[in-house]
Design an enzyme around this catalytic site. Structure first.
Site, short mmCIF file in Angstrom:
data_model
loop_
_atom_site.label_atom_id
_atom_site.label_comp_id
_atom_site.label_asym_id
_atom_site.label_seq_id
_atom_site.Cartn_x
_atom_site.Cartn_y
_atom_site.Cartn_z
N LYS A 1 73.68 -1.74 50.07
CA LYS A 1 73.67 -3.06 50.72
C LYS A 1 73.20 -3.06 52.16
O LYS A 1 72.69 -4.07 52.65
CB LYS A 1 75.07 -3.67 50.65
CG LYS A 1 75.41 -4.14 49.26
CD LYS A 1 76.77 -4.78 49.21
CE LYS A 1 76.98 -5.35 47.81
NZ LYS A 1 78.33 -5.84 47.61
N ASP B 1 78.42 -12.39 49.29
CA ASP B 1 79.74 -11.77 49.07
C ASP B 1 80.84 -12.44 49.91
O ASP B 1 81.94 -12.67 49.41
CB ASP B 1 79.71 -10.28 49.46
CG ASP B 1 79.15 -9.40 48.35
OD1 ASP B 1 79.18 -9.81 47.18
OD2 ASP B 1 78.70 -8.28 48.67
P1 NAP Z 1 79.36 0.80 50.08
O1 NAP Z 1 78.49 -0.02 50.96
O2 NAP Z 1 78.83 2.04 49.50
O3 NAP Z 1 80.69 1.16 50.93
C1 NAP Z 1 81.70 1.95 50.34
C2 NAP Z 1 82.88 2.04 51.30
O4 NAP Z 1 83.92 2.77 50.65
C3 NAP Z 1 82.57 2.83 52.57
O5 NAP Z 1 83.39 2.33 53.59
C4 NAP Z 1 82.97 4.26 52.20
O6 NAP Z 1 83.42 5.04 53.29
C5 NAP Z 1 84.16 4.00 51.30
N1 NAP Z 1 84.30 5.09 50.31
C6 NAP Z 1 83.44 5.39 49.31
N2 NAP Z 1 83.91 6.42 48.59
C7 NAP Z 1 85.08 6.79 49.17
C8 NAP Z 1 86.05 7.80 48.89
N3 NAP Z 1 85.90 8.66 47.86
N4 NAP Z 1 87.13 7.90 49.70
C9 NAP Z 1 87.29 7.05 50.73
N5 NAP Z 1 86.41 6.07 51.03
C10 NAP Z 1 85.33 5.93 50.26
O7 NAP Z 1 79.92 -0.07 48.85
P2 NAP Z 1 80.19 -1.63 48.82
O8 NAP Z 1 78.98 -2.32 48.34
O9 NAP Z 1 80.81 -2.02 50.10
O10 NAP Z 1 81.26 -1.75 47.60
C11 NAP Z 1 82.60 -1.34 47.76
C12 NAP Z 1 83.40 -1.76 46.53
O11 NAP Z 1 83.50 -3.18 46.44
C13 NAP Z 1 82.80 -1.31 45.19
O12 NAP Z 1 83.84 -0.92 44.33
C14 NAP Z 1 82.12 -2.56 44.68
O13 NAP Z 1 82.00 -2.58 43.26
C15 NAP Z 1 83.10 -3.62 45.15
N6 NAP Z 1 82.49 -4.95 45.28
C16 NAP Z 1 82.95 -5.97 44.48
C17 NAP Z 1 82.41 -7.24 44.62
C18 NAP Z 1 82.92 -8.38 43.77
O14 NAP Z 1 82.20 -9.38 43.62
N7 NAP Z 1 84.12 -8.32 43.26
C19 NAP Z 1 81.38 -7.49 45.54
C20 NAP Z 1 80.96 -6.43 46.34
C21 NAP Z 1 81.51 -5.16 46.19
P3 NAP Z 1 82.42 5.96 54.18
O15 NAP Z 1 81.78 5.04 55.17
O16 NAP Z 1 83.32 6.96 54.79
O17 NAP Z 1 81.42 6.56 53.22
#
Ligand code: NAP
Length: 296
Positions: free
Chosen positions: A74, A110
């Site tokens: 993103k 979002d």
């Molecule tokens: P992203 O940009 O990749 O960000 C992931 C975040 O989670 C970062 O802060 C990362 O920390 C942290 N993280 C990842 N793996 C981790 C681990 N093993 N331990 C601790 N922290 C971890 O992803 P995103 O797009 O923000 O999405 C995040 C979540 O929200 C996903 O599960 C996605 O499916 C969900 N989501 C849902 C909706 C909905 O409509 N319901 C919409 C958007 C997203 P670091 O910075 O340290 O890597």
């Protein structure tokens, strides 16, 4: 023309992410296309980070109508787009790309999708509320900024990489004036630091999981929080919707809190993307029913 007949006029939309197997977006959008008899289809592509640039180039080359962007692209995707809507500029992240005559514009639906779901599913208005956010990635950026724009009084952020949390906290404060605080991601070797997180957690009206911890693939995990301090007045929102009930949600429910998953956010962010792509009102009831049937 029903979308079940795919022909040379069929307009293609897709999700780009890694992983994408968990996603319900194809069900959501195809239900709406079919209901409105649009000759459109929506599919999902698993795009490794190293392939993001050529994949975005392919949107233009193959004349896709648009794409949704999910984890972990993103923020990075911004580098490859022609222009950004204000929603993407403010959050610094994009979840929807619209292709208009080979000009790619990035949006973020979002944030508004999240606050609409908060209102509908939890009767929660963020105005004057204290919020704790786990994570500082693309979704956290959109959620944090939207909460600030909706009048939250204080926002705490904790993330595995603390520099990302600091960056987001600063951006929210600079853009909106809302008070932000960076809290430590609990690590066993620094138990003392956890006190500030516990104290913020206890005062928070809303706690949001914006990490993938608990998602299918890393199911059973959850952000490290002092769940034993949760109180029934708190609302917990997990952006994850697959599985429906994560450990994060269970922990809050055990304490009598309102705790919901990200299905409502998925619905509303998807509906807004649909409207950007088609210029039509999204058939919310149809999309909601399709999600419920699929999740069963
Ligand atoms: P992203 O940009 O990749 O960000 C992931 C975040 O989670 C970062 O802060 C990362 O920390 C942290 N993280 C990842 N793996 C981790 C681990 N093993 N331990 C601790 N922290 C971890 O992803 P995103 O797009 O923000 O999405 C995040 C979540 O929200 C996903 O599960 C996605 O499916 C969900 N989501 C849902 C909706 C909905 O409509 N319901 C919409 C958007 C997203 P670091 O910075 O340290 O890597």
């Amino acid at each position: 023309m029903s979308s079940v007949y795919i022909d040379t006029d069929t307009q293609v939309y897709a999700l780009f992410g890694h992983p994408v197997k968990h996603s319900f977006s194809p069900v959501l959008h195809n239900s709406a296309f079919k209901y409105l008899n649009l000759n459109y289809i929506y599919t999902a592509f698993d795009i490794m980070p190293r392939n993001l640039e050529p994949a975005i180039f392919a949107v233009e080359m193959l004349n896709l109508g648009g794409v949704n962007i999910t984890i972990p692209h993103k923020e990075k995707v911004i580098d490859f787009l022609d222009e950004l809507d204000i929603s993407a500029q403010l959050s610094g992240s994009v979840n929807t790309v619209v292709n208009r005559n080979n000009k790619l514009t990035g949006y973020n639906t979002d944030g508004p999708g999240f606050t609409r779901s908060l209102q509908e599913d939890c009767s929660f208005n963020p105005a004057k509320k204290t919020v704790l956010i786990a994570g500082a990635g693309g979704a956290a950026r959109a959620v944090g900024m939207q909460l600030a724009l909706s009048g939250a009084s204080a926002i705490g952020i904790f993330n595995r990489r603390s520099e990302k949390a600091s960056e987001l906290a600063q951006k929210i404060k600079e853009s909106t004036g809302v008070s932000t605080e960076v809290l430590p991601w609990p690590r066993e070797e620094h138990p003392v630091q956890q006190k500030s997180l516990s104290s913020f957690f206890s005062q928070a009206d809303l706690v949001v999981n914006c990490t993938p911890l608990g998602m299918s693939g890393v199911a059973g995990q959850m952000p490290p929080l002092p769940y034993h301090l949760a109180n029934p007045g708190q609302v917990a929102y997990d952006l994850i919707y697959n599985p429906r009930q994560t450990r994060f949600i269970k922990k809050f429910k055990e304490k009598g809190c309102t705790a919901v998953n990200g299905t409502g956010m998925l619905l509303h962010q998807g509906a807004q993307a649909f409207e950007l792509w088609t210029g039509l009102s999204a058939p919310l009831d149809v999309m909601h029913r399709a999600l419920q049937n699929y999740i069963k």
